[in-house]
Design a protein around this motif. Structure first.
Motif, PDB file in Angstrom:
ATOM      1  N   HIS A  57       0.903  -1.242   0.026  1.00  0.00           N
ATOM      2  CA  HIS A  57       0.212   0.285  -0.251  1.00  0.00           C
ATOM      3  C   HIS A  57       1.093   1.108   0.141  1.00  0.00           C
ATOM      4  N   GLU A  58       1.640   1.001   0.734  1.00  0.00           N
ATOM      5  CA  GLU A  58       2.766   2.399   1.301  1.00  0.00           C
ATOM      6  C   GLU A  58       3.387   2.649  -0.630  1.00  0.00           C
ATOM      7  N   ARG A  59       4.338   1.546  -0.877  1.00  0.00           N
ATOM      8  CA  ARG A  59       4.858   1.342  -2.405  1.00  0.00           C
ATOM      9  C   ARG A  59       3.928   2.258  -3.156  1.00  0.00           C
ATOM     10  N   ASN A  60       2.757   1.476  -3.594  1.00  0.00           N
ATOM     11  CA  ASN A  60       1.900   2.551  -4.249  1.00  0.00           C
ATOM     12  C   ASN A  60       1.155   3.595  -3.825  1.00  0.00           C
ATOM     13  N   LEU A  61       1.619   4.499  -2.691  1.00  0.00           N
ATOM     14  CA  LEU A  61       1.486   5.676  -2.796  1.00  0.00           C
ATOM     15  C   LEU A  61       2.776   6.497  -2.844  1.00  0.00           C
ATOM     16  N   LEU A  62       3.590   6.151  -2.437  1.00  0.00           N
ATOM     17  CA  LEU A  62       4.914   6.614  -3.453  1.00  0.00           C
ATOM     18  C   LEU A  62       4.854   6.841  -4.661  1.00  0.00           C
ATOM     19  N   LEU A  63       4.437   5.574  -5.378  1.00  0.00           N
ATOM     20  CA  LEU A  63       4.714   6.020  -6.835  1.00  0.00           C
ATOM     21  C   LEU A  63       3.043   7.145  -7.752  1.00  0.00           C
ATOM     22  N   LYS A  64       2.044   7.334  -6.554  1.00  0.00           N
ATOM     23  CA  LYS A  64       1.033   7.980  -6.882  1.00  0.00           C
ATOM     24  C   LYS A  64       1.468   9.959  -6.398  1.00  0.00           C
ATOM     25  N   ASN A  65       2.418   9.317  -5.011  1.00  0.00           N
ATOM     26  CA  ASN A  65       2.686  10.725  -4.606  1.00  0.00           C
ATOM     27  C   ASN A  65       3.890  11.183  -4.865  1.00  0.00           C
ATOM     28  N   ALA A  66       5.354  10.800  -4.861  1.00  0.00           N
ATOM     29  CA  ALA A  66       6.713  10.941  -5.602  1.00  0.00           C
ATOM     30  C   ALA A  66       7.056  10.604  -6.675  1.00  0.00           C
ATOM     31  N   PRO A  67       5.995  10.715  -7.711  1.00  0.00           N
ATOM     32  CA  PRO A  67       6.549   9.941  -9.466  1.00  0.00           C
ATOM     33  C   PRO A  67       7.931  10.774  -9.414  1.00  0.00           C
ATOM     34  N   HIS A  68       8.146  11.880  -9.516  1.00  0.00           N
ATOM     35  CA  HIS A  68       9.594  12.284  -9.932  1.00  0.00           C
ATOM     36  C   HIS A  68      10.356  11.778  -9.110  1.00  0.00           C
ATOM     37  N   CYS A  69      10.325  11.283  -8.021  1.00  0.00           N
ATOM     38  CA  CYS A  69      11.875  10.282  -7.180  1.00  0.00           C
ATOM     39  C   CYS A  69      11.472   8.484  -7.738  1.00  0.00           C
ATOM     40  N   VAL A  70       9.836   8.238  -7.334  1.00  0.00           N
ATOM     41  CA  VAL A  70       9.702   6.478  -7.046  1.00  0.00           C
ATOM     42  C   VAL A  70       8.854   6.304  -8.846  1.00  0.00           C
ATOM     43  N   ARG A  71       9.928   5.189  -9.250  1.00  0.00           N
ATOM     44  CA  ARG A  71       9.073   4.503 -10.561  1.00  0.00           C
ATOM     45  C   ARG A  71       9.542   3.502 -10.365  1.00  0.00           C
ATOM     46  N   PRO A  72       8.122   2.983 -11.172  1.00  0.00           N
ATOM     47  CA  PRO A  72       8.134   1.169 -11.178  1.00  0.00           C
ATOM     48  C   PRO A  72       9.382   0.350 -11.461  1.00  0.00           C
ATOM     49  N   LEU A  73       9.708  -0.930 -11.291  1.00  0.00           N
ATOM     50  CA  LEU A  73      10.828  -1.594 -11.756  1.00  0.00           C
ATOM     51  C   LEU A  73      10.323  -2.745 -11.775  1.00  0.00           C
ATOM     52  N   PRO A  74      10.013  -3.037 -12.718  1.00  0.00           N
ATOM     53  CA  PRO A  74      10.651  -5.060 -13.171  1.00  0.00           C
ATOM     54  C   PRO A  74      11.648  -5.721 -12.506  1.00  0.00           C
ATOM     55  N   THR A  75      11.188  -6.412 -11.639  1.00  0.00           N
ATOM     56  CA  THR A  75      12.567  -7.393 -11.041  1.00  0.00           C
ATOM     57  C   THR A  75      11.877  -9.250 -11.824  1.00  0.00           C
ATOM     58  N   THR A  76      13.335 -10.046 -12.379  1.00  0.00           N
ATOM     59  CA  THR A  76      12.822 -10.676 -12.716  1.00  0.00           C
ATOM     60  C   THR A  76      14.085 -12.016 -11.607  1.00  0.00           C
ATOM     61  N   ILE A  77      13.513 -13.284 -10.525  1.00  0.00           N
ATOM     62  CA  ILE A  77      13.985 -13.852 -10.139  1.00  0.00           C
ATOM     63  C   ILE A  77      14.701 -15.104 -11.591  1.00  0.00           C
ATOM     64  N   PRO A  78      15.212 -15.455 -11.662  1.00  0.00           N
ATOM     65  CA  PRO A  78      15.982 -16.658 -11.931  1.00  0.00           C
ATOM     66  C   PRO A  78      15.743 -17.765 -11.189  1.00  0.00           C
ATOM     67  N   ILE A 105       5.068  14.132  -2.683  1.00  0.00           N
ATOM     68  CA  ILE A 105       5.878  15.277  -1.176  1.00  0.00           C
ATOM     69  C   ILE A 105       6.491  15.821  -2.035  1.00  0.00           C
ATOM     70  N   GLY A 106       6.615  17.477  -1.841  1.00  0.00           N
ATOM     71  CA  GLY A 106       7.765  17.797  -2.730  1.00  0.00           C
ATOM     72  C   GLY A 106       6.734  18.410  -3.855  1.00  0.00           C
ATOM     73  N   GLY A 107       5.206  18.572  -3.709  1.00  0.00           N
ATOM     74  CA  GLY A 107       4.660  18.696  -5.165  1.00  0.00           C
ATOM     75  C   GLY A 107       4.563  17.335  -6.362  1.00  0.00           C
ATOM     76  N   GLY A 108       5.149  16.014  -6.171  1.00  0.00           N
ATOM     77  CA  GLY A 108       5.074  15.611  -6.754  1.00  0.00           C
ATOM     78  C   GLY A 108       4.484  14.941  -7.707  1.00  0.00           C
ATOM     79  N   LYS A 109       3.549  15.170  -6.888  1.00  0.00           N
ATOM     80  CA  LYS A 109       2.212  14.635  -8.381  1.00  0.00           C
ATOM     81  C   LYS A 109       1.801  15.970  -9.162  1.00  0.00           C
ATOM     82  N   GLY A 110       2.122  16.497  -9.104  1.00  0.00           N
ATOM     83  CA  GLY A 110       1.871  17.854 -10.061  1.00  0.00           C
ATOM     84  C   GLY A 110       2.933  18.220 -10.184  1.00  0.00           C
ATOM     85  N   PHE A 111       4.584  17.859 -10.428  1.00  0.00           N
ATOM     86  CA  PHE A 111       5.449  18.076 -11.245  1.00  0.00           C
ATOM     87  C   PHE A 111       5.602  18.189 -12.983  1.00  0.00           C
ATOM     88  N   PRO A 112       6.257  19.325 -13.658  1.00  0.00           N
ATOM     89  CA  PRO A 112       5.791  19.283 -14.698  1.00  0.00           C
ATOM     90  C   PRO A 112       6.361  18.415 -15.200  1.00  0.00           C
TER      91      PRO A 112
END
Length: 547
Positions: free
Chosen positions: A77-98, A418-425
């Protein structure tokens, strides 16, 4: 707020000791509720364990083995909030398990699930499938791709450098945080903007306490002052028990473990990984992860019990991580010649009798030391937790503090940028900067990019001679506005120069010459700052700049 102002206004509702992500997260949470709060940090903001992360914001897939479903749900839940509220710093990361087997690990997983602790081993495809199915379910309906499997033929085609013994891979999504130190700084700025009575000071140390008084010491000038808090929050991370001792109270809350990482300059590995993180199960069952940050590879981490909150990455840990990388990519040699930087953080985990360090819960708590034994204020200690869940911990602690102070919550921070993250230009209108420069500024400064661009356009903007990715005016702006005290603040926490192994002695000397007029350093002080970084890199980060 200068240190002298604290002396003039000594009464404060809440004093937070420690300027890592947990302390800074609580500072912002309390400020948004209108609480007067002072945070002090003995070094720089986000300089300890909070800066030593793998730079991954994750839900804790591994925690499912310990049946910590509530923690995983909260983390996702908090990961999803950071992706939404701080998109200038937090971005999706595909992760592969061998994956190397089909059925390994099922019996140990059942025993751990039933709370019969067993050392983890290799995890097979069936177990990983079950875990990822549960992980996707706990993540809710957030718009991230669900996990997928690829079998041997597809693996050989799309990831030819992976170990040929891999029978399949599983790919799922978490998130990466590019500049955690800068996000901490934005949280501080948010807090101070939200409440006139909220302030944060770096390089201010807790010195002692007695009755209703806490004595603070400015680490730069040596000055001291007294404050009178109603509540103290100990957010000193692995130093929590030390800080409680400084407050006149004994505690034994922390049972820390070392988390060491190395950074490699290895173009072949960067190409092999692409935009994915590799989540690799080592022979001892410990998880090692590797992924590219710009043109470097971050690899780690270890999990070794320690009583030393200032522990550093040692040679055996470097060998351990390199061996894991060689197992994952046996056709791509990785050795010490590729290592350009190393770092270590001590996790502030609770004392535990767990069979292995990996089985110690990463959940958070805030045990109370009530007033008494010569101290007139209660002390809450922020134990455990992780970067991903800082807001949830801050919310829980703030609710307790509000209850004690008899105050009501004014707002909820779940949907607050965070820091106006959702609205960063998406772009900077009306500037004459080239598009590639604008893209760099947006990536580097996020919501602060417009302020930086305006400053760059206001005067000559020459690139640094020894690091042309930054300009001299950018460095001046950081020194002016971003609470830089020492040269290592600049290279380690306001930029990625240190982490990426880009620091040289000529670059240090150039940076010192740029910031000296701004910070009013004499030549002698500038030389001392350069020497300070040289010694730090040699002792802590395994880099000999003098060579």
């Amino acid at each position: 707020m200068p240190f002298s102002s604290v002396r003039e206004h000594p009464d404060v509702s809440v004093l937070i000791v420690g300027g890592g992500i947990n302390g800074i997260g609580l500072l912002r949470e309390l400020a948004l509720q209108g609480i007067d709060v002072l945070l002090v940090e003995k070094s720089d903001f986000c300089a300890g364990t909070s800066a030593a992360m793998t730079r991954v914001i994750h839900g804790g897939l591994r925690y499912l083995e310990n049946a910590e479903f509530r923690l995983v749900r909260e983390s996702l839940h908090e990961r999803n909030l950071l992706l939404k509220n701080a998109p200038h710093c937090v971005r999706p990361l595909p992760t592969t398990i061998p994956i190397f087997t089909w059925t390994s690990g099922i019996l140990p997983a059942i025993r751990n699930f039933l709370r019969w602790p067993t050392k983890p081993g290799n995890r097979g495809a069936l177990l990983i499938k079950a875990g990822l199915t549960m992980y996707d379910f706990l993540a809710g309906k957030f718009p991230m791709p669900k996990h997928r499997f690829q079998f041997r033929r597809a693996v050989r085609k799309y990831r030819p450098a992976l170990n040929p013994d891999v029978i399949c891979t599983a790919t799922y999504y978490d998130a990466k945080i590019t500049y955690p130190e800068r996000l901490c700084l934005e949280l501080v700025e948010d807090a101070e903007a939200a409440c006139p009575g909220a302030h944060a000071l770096n390089y201010v140390r807790l010195q002692s306490a007695s009755e209703d008084i806490v004595v603070l010491r400015d680490e730069v000038t040596g000055e001291t002052c007294r404050v009178r808090p109603r509540i103290v929050v100990n957010a000193a991370g692995p130093w929590i028990d030390n800080a409680n001792r400084g407050l006149g109270r004994e505690s034994a809350f922390i049972g820390g473990t070392k988390g060491s990482h190395i950074v490699l300059d290895h173009p072949a590995l960067v190409q092999a990984m692409g935009d994915e993180m590799i989540y690799f199960v080592n022979r001892d069952g410990r998880i090692c992860i590797f992924y590219a940050v710009q043109n470097r590879i971050i690899a780690g981490s270890t999990d070794i019990p320690t009583n030393d909150p200032d522990a550093v990455c040692d040679e055996a840990e470097v060998d351990y991580i390199l061996e894991a990388m060689r197992q994952a990519f046996p056709s791509i040699p990785a050795n010490r010649s590729h290592v350009v930087f190393r770092f270590c953080g001590v996790r502030p985990l609770p004392r535990s009798n767990a069979l292995t360090p990996g089985q110690i819960s990463r959940d958070h708590s805030f045990p109370l030391l009530p007033a008494g034994n010569g101290i007139d204020f209660p002390i809450y200690s922020l134990v455990g937790g992780k970067w991903t869940t800082f807001r949830a911990l801050a919310e829980q602690v703030a609710d307790e503090i509000l209850r004690v102070l008899g105050r009501k919550r004014l707002c909820n921070t779940e949907d607050l940028a965070i820091g106006g993250g959702k609205g960063f230009p998406a772009k900077l209108e009306g500037t004459s900067l080239p598009e590639d420069r604008i893209a760099t500024l947006l990536d580097r400064y996020g919501s602060g990019a417009e302020r930086v661009a305006a400053y760059l356009l206001a005067g000559p903007d020459a690139p640094l001679a020894h690091h042309p990715a930054y300009s001299r005016r950018e460095i001046e702006l950081m020194a002016l506005n971003e609470r830089v005290v020492h040269l290592d603040d600049l290279i380690m926490r306001r930029t990625l120069m240190g982490l990426l192994g880009q620091v040289t002695l000529p670059l240090l000397q150039e940076l010192a010459s740029v910031v000296s007029p701004v910070l009013k350093w004499s030549q002698q002080e500038a030389d001392a700052e350069v020497e300070r970084v040289v010694e730090l890199f040699k002792k802590v980060h395994g880099v000999n700049l003098a060579a």
